[in-house]
Scaffold this motif. Sequence first.
Motif, PDB file in Angstrom:
ATOM      1  N   GLU A  97       1.025  -1.037  -0.146  1.00  0.00           N
ATOM      2  CA  GLU A  97       0.369  -0.028   0.040  1.00  0.00           C
ATOM      3  C   GLU A  97       0.987   1.339  -0.191  1.00  0.00           C
ATOM      4  N   VAL A 116      -0.001   4.820   0.749  1.00  0.00           N
ATOM      5  CA  VAL A 116      -0.552   5.701   0.719  1.00  0.00           C
ATOM      6  C   VAL A 116       0.424   7.529   0.933  1.00  0.00           C
ATOM      7  N   VAL A 174      -4.673   5.927  -1.522  1.00  0.00           N
ATOM      8  CA  VAL A 174      -4.192   5.206  -1.340  1.00  0.00           C
ATOM      9  C   VAL A 174      -3.818   4.135  -2.806  1.00  0.00           C
TER      10      VAL A 174
END
Length: 106
Positions: free
Chosen positions: A47, A49, A98
């Motif tokens: 991920e 972000v 994200v």
Amino acid sequence: MHERLAADPAREVEETLLSRPGLRIGRIVSSGQASPPGHWYDQTEDEFVLLVAGEAGLEIAGEAVPRRLRPGDWVHLPAHCRHRVAWTQAEPPTLWFVIHHAPAAP
């Protein structure tokens, strides 16, 4: 702009902007929300972000203190990196982008 995104400031709004196999791009608008007590995210994908507006505290397992994120700050969380949102700024709302993606092959 934020008024449109967070119609109900009592709840976090998450929206998928693009989804493909192995890739999901999303937008999250937080208005003072945090992860529930004791809840840690442990995801199977990586991920990325990016904090666009507002501020937030992000706890990452193994780190002594939460990371304070401000507009323009970003973090890459590899798959299974346990993390949680400690706090988010309510006013103005906190806006995140994200990107969830398949982990790189070893």
